[in-house]
Design a protein around this motif. Structure first.
Motif, PDB file in Angstrom:
ATOM      1  N   TRP A 158      -0.333  -0.647   5.873  1.00  0.00           N
ATOM      2  CA  TRP A 158       1.033  -0.755   5.353  1.00  0.00           C
ATOM      3  C   TRP A 158       1.224  -1.845   4.309  1.00  0.00           C
ATOM      4  CZ3 TRP A 158       3.124  -5.513   6.220  1.00  0.00           C
ATOM      5  CH2 TRP A 158       2.523  -6.284   7.234  1.00  0.00           C
TER       6      TRP A 158
ATOM      7  N   THR B  80       1.199   4.488   8.895  1.00  0.00           N
ATOM      8  CA  THR B  80       0.260   4.089   7.851  1.00  0.00           C
ATOM      9  C   THR B  80      -0.791   3.124   8.406  1.00  0.00           C
ATOM     10  OG1 THR B  80       1.816   2.384   7.130  1.00  0.00           O
ATOM     11  CG2 THR B  80       1.825   4.471   5.916  1.00  0.00           C
TER      12      THR B  80
ATOM     13  N   TYR C 250      -3.241   6.439   2.674  1.00  0.00           N
ATOM     14  CA  TYR C 250      -1.921   6.385   3.327  1.00  0.00           C
ATOM     15  C   TYR C 250      -0.804   6.497   2.307  1.00  0.00           C
ATOM     16  CZ  TYR C 250      -4.187   5.428   7.715  1.00  0.00           C
ATOM     17  OH  TYR C 250      -4.956   5.540   8.847  1.00  0.00           O
ATOM     18  N   TYR C 251      -0.997   5.901   1.136  1.00  0.00           N
ATOM     19  CA  TYR C 251       0.000   6.064   0.068  1.00  0.00           C
ATOM     20  C   TYR C 251       0.150   7.555  -0.260  1.00  0.00           C
ATOM     21  CZ  TYR C 251       2.155   6.197  -4.490  1.00  0.00           C
ATOM     22  OH  TYR C 251       2.991   6.518  -5.531  1.00  0.00           O
TER      23      TYR C 251
ATOM     24  N   LEU D 104       2.345   9.330   2.064  1.00  0.00           N
ATOM     25  CA  LEU D 104       3.773   9.036   1.910  1.00  0.00           C
ATOM     26  C   LEU D 104       4.451   9.979   0.912  1.00  0.00           C
ATOM     27  CD1 LEU D 104       3.774   5.125   1.795  1.00  0.00           C
ATOM     28  CD2 LEU D 104       4.671   6.574   3.630  1.00  0.00           C
TER      29      LEU D 104
END
Length: 165
Positions: free
Chosen positions: A53, A49, A142-143, A146
């Motif tokens: 992060w 990430t 980036y979330y 995930l």
């Protein structure tokens, strides 16, 4: 140097071994990373990430997210630092819980009522990004990565290791 959020999916058997043998876990993760760098094909077993992060951690914590998908929930006995932190983990059961909660949490809910100035005030790493007023899209991209990563891990019954490198 920068702190990068790192993740590795391990099969249930690999995960059990990693908890008993953190040195083996480090070797296995290096193998997975190398295979992906060489274009090993298949579904990703590793994800990073970047420096974003801390923002998902801040955003998820503020809404009471039920699983710590950034830092993990358990330490690995005897594990040494893999960069800035020793690896931590989520069991396959907690990966499933995380995947379900991630699927149920759209990005819009994470950022509702939050702007870069809030992250800067909260000293969210990398602070300079938020002080410049950069878009939260840096973190939310980036979330969004995930969500399928945890979904695939949950589907396959994988455990998860995470650390800052």
């Amino acid at each position: 140097m920068s702190m990068i959020g790192e993740y590795a999916r391990l099969t249930a058997d690999e995960f059990a071994r990693a908890l008993r043998d953190p040195e083996w876990a480090g070797e296995r993760v290096r193998e997975l990373v190398e295979a992906e760098l060489e274009g090993g094909g298949g579904e990703a077993r590793c994800l990073d990430t970047d420096k974003a992060w801390h923002a998902p951690d801040f955003l998820l914590t503020r809404i009471g997210f039920p699983v710590d998908v950034v830092f993990g929930e358990e330490s690995i006995p005897g594990a040494e630092d893999w960069g800035y932190t020793p690896p931590r983990c989520l069991t396959p059961e907690r990966v499933r819980a995380a995947a379900d909660a991630l699927r149920a949490t759209p990005v819009e809910r994470l950022v509702e009522g939050v702007g870069p100035e809030d992250l800067a005030r909260a000293d969210v790493y990398p602070v300079v990004v938020w002080e410049r007023g950069e878009s939260l899209e840096y973190a939310t991209a980036y979330y969004e990565a995930l969500v399928p990563f945890f979904g695939a891990a949950a589907r396959d019954g994988d455990g998860m290791l995470m650390w800052l490198d």
